[in-house]
Design a protein around this motif. Structure first.
Motif, PDB file in Angstrom:
ATOM      1  N   GLU A 189       0.801  -1.220   0.000  1.00  0.00           N
ATOM      2  CA  GLU A 189       0.000   0.000   0.000  1.00  0.00           C
ATOM      3  C   GLU A 189       0.837   1.274   0.000  1.00  0.00           C
ATOM      4  N   ASN A 190       2.100   1.188   0.372  1.00  0.00           N
ATOM      5  CA  ASN A 190       2.924   2.408   0.385  1.00  0.00           C
ATOM      6  C   ASN A 190       3.679   2.605  -0.923  1.00  0.00           C
ATOM      7  N   LEU A 191       3.359   1.804  -1.935  1.00  0.00           N
ATOM      8  CA  LEU A 191       4.007   1.914  -3.244  1.00  0.00           C
ATOM      9  C   LEU A 191       3.051   2.607  -4.222  1.00  0.00           C
ATOM     10  N   LEU A 192       3.486   3.763  -4.756  1.00  0.00           N
ATOM     11  CA  LEU A 192       2.695   4.527  -5.715  1.00  0.00           C
ATOM     12  C   LEU A 192       3.378   4.485  -7.082  1.00  0.00           C
ATOM     13  N   ALA A 193       2.562   4.464  -8.136  1.00  0.00           N
ATOM     14  CA  ALA A 193       3.081   4.400  -9.499  1.00  0.00           C
ATOM     15  C   ALA A 193       2.522   5.562 -10.314  1.00  0.00           C
ATOM     16  N   VAL A 194       2.980   5.667 -11.580  1.00  0.00           N
ATOM     17  CA  VAL A 194       2.579   6.798 -12.419  1.00  0.00           C
ATOM     18  C   VAL A 194       1.982   6.316 -13.736  1.00  0.00           C
ATOM     19  N   CYS A 195       1.223   7.238 -14.338  1.00  0.00           N
ATOM     20  CA  CYS A 195       0.740   7.084 -15.701  1.00  0.00           C
ATOM     21  C   CYS A 195       0.796   8.463 -16.348  1.00  0.00           C
ATOM     22  N   LYS A 196       0.537   8.538 -17.647  1.00  0.00           N
ATOM     23  CA  LYS A 196       0.568   9.807 -18.372  1.00  0.00           C
ATOM     24  C   LYS A 196      -0.810  10.068 -18.947  1.00  0.00           C
ATOM     25  N   SER A 197      -1.329  11.270 -18.689  1.00  0.00           N
ATOM     26  CA  SER A 197      -2.673  11.611 -19.124  1.00  0.00           C
ATOM     27  C   SER A 197      -2.656  12.142 -20.546  1.00  0.00           C
ATOM     28  N   SER A 198      -3.602  11.706 -21.347  1.00  0.00           N
ATOM     29  CA  SER A 198      -3.748  12.237 -22.705  1.00  0.00           C
ATOM     30  C   SER A 198      -4.430  13.591 -22.699  1.00  0.00           C
ATOM     31  N   ASP A 255      -0.850  15.662 -28.178  1.00  0.00           N
ATOM     32  CA  ASP A 255      -0.174  14.830 -29.174  1.00  0.00           C
ATOM     33  C   ASP A 255       0.064  13.410 -28.676  1.00  0.00           C
ATOM     34  N   SER A 256      -0.349  13.119 -27.462  1.00  0.00           N
ATOM     35  CA  SER A 256      -0.095  11.806 -26.879  1.00  0.00           C
ATOM     36  C   SER A 256      -1.408  11.129 -26.538  1.00  0.00           C
ATOM     37  N   GLU A 257      -1.447   9.825 -26.725  1.00  0.00           N
ATOM     38  CA  GLU A 257      -2.623   9.061 -26.331  1.00  0.00           C
ATOM     39  C   GLU A 257      -2.583   8.680 -24.864  1.00  0.00           C
ATOM     40  N   GLY A 258      -1.542   9.070 -24.183  1.00  0.00           N
ATOM     41  CA  GLY A 258      -1.413   8.741 -22.775  1.00  0.00           C
ATOM     42  C   GLY A 258      -0.698   7.411 -22.577  1.00  0.00           C
ATOM     43  N   ILE A 259      -0.293   7.158 -21.350  1.00  0.00           N
ATOM     44  CA  ILE A 259       0.386   5.907 -21.001  1.00  0.00           C
ATOM     45  C   ILE A 259      -0.294   5.334 -19.773  1.00  0.00           C
ATOM     46  N   GLN A 260      -0.683   4.083 -19.847  1.00  0.00           N
ATOM     47  CA  GLN A 260      -1.398   3.470 -18.732  1.00  0.00           C
ATOM     48  C   GLN A 260      -0.442   3.124 -17.592  1.00  0.00           C
ATOM     49  N   PRO A 261      -0.962   2.953 -16.376  1.00  0.00           N
ATOM     50  CA  PRO A 261      -0.114   2.598 -15.228  1.00  0.00           C
ATOM     51  C   PRO A 261       0.198   1.104 -15.249  1.00  0.00           C
ATOM     52  N   PRO A 262       1.061   0.642 -14.321  1.00  0.00           N
ATOM     53  CA  PRO A 262       1.293  -0.808 -14.212  1.00  0.00           C
ATOM     54  C   PRO A 262      -0.023  -1.536 -13.955  1.00  0.00           C
ATOM     55  N   PRO A 263      -0.331  -2.590 -14.685  1.00  0.00           N
ATOM     56  CA  PRO A 263      -1.628  -3.264 -14.530  1.00  0.00           C
ATOM     57  C   PRO A 263      -1.885  -3.773 -13.119  1.00  0.00           C
ATOM     58  N   GLU A 264      -0.805  -4.098 -12.387  1.00  0.00           N
ATOM     59  CA  GLU A 264      -0.997  -4.680 -11.052  1.00  0.00           C
ATOM     60  C   GLU A 264      -1.339  -3.635  -9.995  1.00  0.00           C
ATOM     61  N   GLU A 313      -9.788  12.358 -19.346  1.00  0.00           N
ATOM     62  CA  GLU A 313     -10.751  11.990 -20.373  1.00  0.00           C
ATOM     63  C   GLU A 313     -11.159  10.530 -20.190  1.00  0.00           C
ATOM     64  N   LEU A 314     -12.407  10.237 -20.549  1.00  0.00           N
ATOM     65  CA  LEU A 314     -12.911   8.876 -20.371  1.00  0.00           C
ATOM     66  C   LEU A 314     -12.141   7.883 -21.234  1.00  0.00           C
ATOM     67  N   SER A 315     -11.645   8.376 -22.394  1.00  0.00           N
ATOM     68  CA  SER A 315     -10.931   7.476 -23.303  1.00  0.00           C
ATOM     69  C   SER A 315      -9.453   7.341 -22.966  1.00  0.00           C
ATOM     70  N   SER A 316      -8.987   8.060 -21.967  1.00  0.00           N
ATOM     71  CA  SER A 316      -7.565   8.048 -21.641  1.00  0.00           C
ATOM     72  C   SER A 316      -7.187   6.763 -20.918  1.00  0.00           C
ATOM     73  N   PRO A 317      -6.028   6.180 -21.254  1.00  0.00           N
ATOM     74  CA  PRO A 317      -5.574   5.003 -20.500  1.00  0.00           C
ATOM     75  C   PRO A 317      -5.135   5.345 -19.085  1.00  0.00           C
ATOM     76  N   CYS A 318      -4.981   6.632 -18.790  1.00  0.00           N
ATOM     77  CA  CYS A 318      -4.581   7.085 -17.454  1.00  0.00           C
ATOM     78  C   CYS A 318      -5.779   7.787 -16.819  1.00  0.00           C
ATOM     79  N   VAL A 319      -6.344   7.191 -15.779  1.00  0.00           N
ATOM     80  CA  VAL A 319      -7.550   7.743 -15.148  1.00  0.00           C
ATOM     81  C   VAL A 319      -7.233   8.371 -13.800  1.00  0.00           C
ATOM     82  N   ALA A 320      -5.947   8.609 -13.523  1.00  0.00           N
ATOM     83  CA  ALA A 320      -5.568   9.193 -12.229  1.00  0.00           C
ATOM     84  C   ALA A 320      -6.068  10.631 -12.138  1.00  0.00           C
TER      85      ALA A 320
END
Length: 834
Positions: free
Chosen positions: A537-546, A551-560, A589-596
């Motif tokens: 629970e103390n481990l946080l990860a990142v994603c990139k929002s579109s 110009d970017s479709e975004g980057i999803q976070p680690p699936p786990e 955005e709803l279509s973004s792979p990054c929902v953070a």
């Protein structure tokens, strides 16, 4: 054929870019080609030079700035760091010179120059930050084996000289100064091998002896100095730390200090009269085989000496000897001095395995009004220089009509008085000028200047300490290459990541932030990694929002990693690509792979503060509330911004005031950490950030403090939120828009008030007005600095600084006076509207 090329960078800086003027012609003749261009802003070069300089000075070699018994460098790692940074700096420097707006200049050089020509290339600028760059490594130099880039001050002229007398030897005054830890006898021996010379050696002379010899009526051709020296500011504050381009003085702001004996030192300024006389009696060359000599060259440029040869950085003794030997061999056989410098400098490459970047050190500073001397020419009487380019006549041999004698009995002396001025007209001018300034400010005319002044004020704040609550584990190119290539995906392999997480948990950190994109699952043979990512629970990860980068479709976070432990890594950039704001939250955005919805730095800070029992919630106004702190997001016109995109919830980024952004926290390389060389106490209860700083990652950002990597920005953003809550370190804020309007109007009123007060002066009102405006500008800058440093309040500086001057100028320009300027260049009286 001998060619002369002049590249003028007489205004601008690495922060703002440079307008450029190129001139090409034959040596001794007017230029036949003149071309304009520009070089873009390159603040990253300043940052890289600082890093290289720090690495070079950390080598610990015996040098000629101070006695240092450490001797040669044996630490291969230090040499490797210096070489790596020099390679990076050279690459980025050449990229800068390949800019689109500079391409026409390069093409013209390729068109007009022949590789067989002997080419004196003069870089004319007073920007020390530019002079220190490795111009000899410009790719252009490889095309022309007989080209050497030399330096020159923007202002120069032919010195006044006494008619020369023919002599049969080259006259050299050799000053052998304070030599503790140095081998000065080798310098002396090398000079004694010169042909056709008459050498006078002064061994550790006192000030009077040196001065008397410079005044010698027979004159000198060459002044040589060996010993300890350094560059210092004209105010005599010694420059001992790595060079800062944002604080660089022009050539008139630096001088050099020579240690002539163990108990005595002297500056060029203190030798000015003697050196001026020596130049008048034929002194052509000053050669300083000593450390940190740019200040010496700057000071001697004011005396218009023909050639000054110095070492731009600390110079080890063997390098000084090797260069001197090669230089005097080439110069004494008849090579032009600039080509002798190139030959000697290139020979230094042979010892760069022991003395990194030795070839970077020699620097030739020239007076463009003088033809470079050769060894044979020093044996003949000097001739007057040929005619110069018309554009240089303002300083080189130019004449102008004699000014009218204003003190003549029949010529009235100017009074510079200000007439009476009615209150309605003063109010009209004040209102019009203020309205115009506010309109220009509204459309963003001043925004670039405001942001630059804001950056400068930030850097002038009192220095701060790194944040002890953070630790950063960095991954560089060496760390990447050390991993198993078959196991690695991206910058961190699955096995390395699992080992990092396992070792960190043993040290019981407060929170771990993984600032690395990982949009793929753990390999099937790494079930422990999948479990760690999912359950800790103390481990946080990142994603990139579109939503931020169109110009970017975004980057999803680690699936786990579950969504509540994922933050976005996006930053917002200003129009000049610098990061001055922090994005706390956004609606993806709803279509973004990054929902953070929260940034990684926001999540790290909130996680840390919640474990400090700080209440976290939403205020009645719907804003984020942490303890007693309610975070108010900025709007499109916060501070001195003009209509920025303030989407999401953004705040101004209050960087810790450190020499470089990378110093925000304790840093550990991945290799050091995996070798288990770090104590658990250094990590316990800390926020651990893991991120890449490798060039291949492309994770590089511009800040007011220079270029840095994203992981360090995340650290600054995390630190500012925690410090605002726990340490009462306020967040940056600006006036509301109406407050900015009143601020600019108030300073415009200062100009109007000064006109009203000084109109009662009967004489010299204009000089008094100019002085009063200068005082008001200094007071404004001091007040802006005080408000930012003490109250964290960002108020407009540029538009407010222009306001009083604009009011005065408008009053003078709009007045319809019956008095006209007389034919001479000074008005008898300047009348203002009445």
């Amino acid at each position: 054929m001998d060619k002369r090329v002049t590249l003028k960078l007489n205004s601008g800086s690495l922060i703002t870019g440079f307008p450029v003027i190129l001139q090409i012609g034959n040596e001794g003749a007017p230029a036949t080609v003149e071309l304009s261009g520009s070089l873009p802003a390159a603040p990253h070069l300043h940052s890289l030079y600082q890093q290289w300089q720090a690495a070079y000075r950390s080598l610990g070699q015996t040098n000629r700035i101070e006695a240092n018994p450490s001797g040669y460098v044996t630490n291969v790692s230090l040499i490797g760091d210096c070489d790596s940074l020099s390679t990076q700096l050279t690459h980025r420097f050449n990229q800068w010179l390949q800019a689109t707006d500079f391409r026409a200049v390069q093409n013209k050089l390729l068109e007009r120059l022949n590789p067989a020509d002997r080419i004196r290339f003069i870089l004319q600028t007073d920007q020390e930050s530019v002079q220190r760059l490795p111009w000899h490594l410009w790719e252009m130099c490889d095309r022309y084996p007989n080209l050497e880039i030399t330096l020159s001050a923007p202002a120069y002229e032919t010195p006044t000289t006494i008619p020369p007398r023919q002599h049969d030897s080259v006259r050299i005054l050799a000053v052998l100064g304070h030599s503790k830890g140095l081998d000065i006898e080798t310098d002396k021996s090398l000079l004694n091998h010169l042909p056709n010379t008459s050498i006078t050696f002064l061994q550790e002379p006192d000030r009077r002896t040196l001065n008397e010899h410079l005044w010698h009526p027979g004159g000198w051709d060459i002044l040589f100095f060996a010993g300890h020296s350094l560059t210092q500011a004209a105010s005599h504050s010694i420059q001992t730390r790595p060079y800062d381009a944002t604080q660089a003085a022009c050539h008139s702001g630096l001088t050099g200090k020579l240690y002539i004996s163990p108990t005595d030192s002297i500056t060029i300024e203190q030798l000015k009269n003697a050196l001026r006389k020596a130049v008048a009696r034929g002194l052509k060359i000053a050669l300083f085989n000593s450390c940190d000599g740019l200040g010496l060259a700057h000071a001697l440029a004011d005396l218009h000496i023909s050639q000054v040869l110095v070492m731009r950085e600390l110079v080890p003794d063997p390098v000084a000897h090797a260069f001197l030997k090669s230089f005097i061999e080439a110069f004494s056989r008849g090579e032009p001095i600039y080509l002798a410098v190139r030959e000697a400098r290139e020979k230094l490459q042979a010892i760069e395995d022991m003395f990194p970047c030795a070839a970077w050190l020699p620097t030739l500073y020239q007076n463009p009004a003088e033809i470079p001397p050769t060894w044979p020419s020093l044996l003949q009487p000097s001739l007057p220089p040929p005619s110069t380019h018309p554009s240089e006549l303002s300083l080189v041999g130019a004449t102008s009509p004699a000014p009218r004698n204003l003190s003549s009995p029949d010529t009235p002396k100017p009074s510079y008085a200000l007439p009476a001025q009615s209150l309605p007209r003063r109010l009209l001018v004040l209102t019009f000028t203020t309205a115009l300034l506010l309109l220009l400010r509204q459309i963003g005319f001043f925004q670039r200047w405001e942001l630059q002044s804001f950056d400068r004020l930030l850097r002038l704040r009192p220095a701060e300490m790194p944040d002890p609550r953070l630790v950063i584990i960095t991954i560089d190119e060496t760390d990447i290459q050390a991993q198993n290539p078959e196991d690695r995906r991206g910058s961190l392999s699955d096995s390395a990541l699992l080992q990092v997480i396992a070792q960190l948990q043993e040290s019981q950190p407060r929170t771990i932030g993984l600032d690395i994109y990982r949009d793929f699952p753990a390999k099937t043979d790494q079930p422990d990694l999948a479990a760690a990512l999912s359950n800790q629970e103390n481990l946080l990860a990142v994603c990139k929002s579109s939503d931020i980068d169109a110009d970017s479709e975004g980057i999803q976070p680690p699936p786990e990693v579950p969504n509540h432990r994922v933050g976005f890594s996006d930053f917002v950039k200003d129009s000049d690509s610098q990061v001055r704001r922090q994005l706390l939250t956004l609606t993806p955005e709803l279509s973004s792979p990054c929902v953070a919805e929260y940034g990684l730095a926001t999540l790290l800070a909130l996680n840390y503060l919640s474990q400090e029992d700080v209440p976290i919630g939403i205020s009645p106004e719907g804003e984020l509330q942490i303890g007693e702190l309610t975070i108010q997001p900025i709007g499109p016109r916060a501070g001195s911004y003009s209509g920025i995109d303030a989407g999401g919830r953004q705040i101004l980024l209050n960087y810790r005031n450190l020499p470089a952004p990378e110093q925000i926290a304790n840093r550990i390389t991945l290799t050091e950490f995996l070798q288990d060389d770090i104590s658990a106490e250094a990590l316990r209860d800390r926020i651990i950030l893991i991120g890449t700083i490798a060039n291949s990652s492309g994770d590089s950002w511009l800040t007011p403090y220079g270029e840095t990597n994203g992981v360090f920005l995340q650290a600054h953003m995390t630190s500012q939120l925690i410090s605002a809550v726990l340490n009462d370190r306020p967040l940056l804020r600006g006036f509301p828009e109406w407050g900015d309007i009143l601020w600019v109007a108030a300073w415009a009123a200062v100009g109007s008030a000064l006109l009203g007060i000084l109109r009662k002066q009967q004489s010299h009102a204009l000089p008094k007005l100019a002085f009063s405006l200068l005082v008001s500008e200094l007071a404004l800058f001091a007040l802006c600095w005080l408000l930012l440093s003490k109250a964290q309040l960002w108020v407009p500086w540029s538009s407010a600084a222009i306001a009083p001057i604009a009011v005065v100028a408008t009053s003078l320009l709009t007045h319809r006076t019956s008095n006209r300027f007389s034919t001479h260049r000074f008005p008898n009286r300047i009348n203002l509207p009445s």
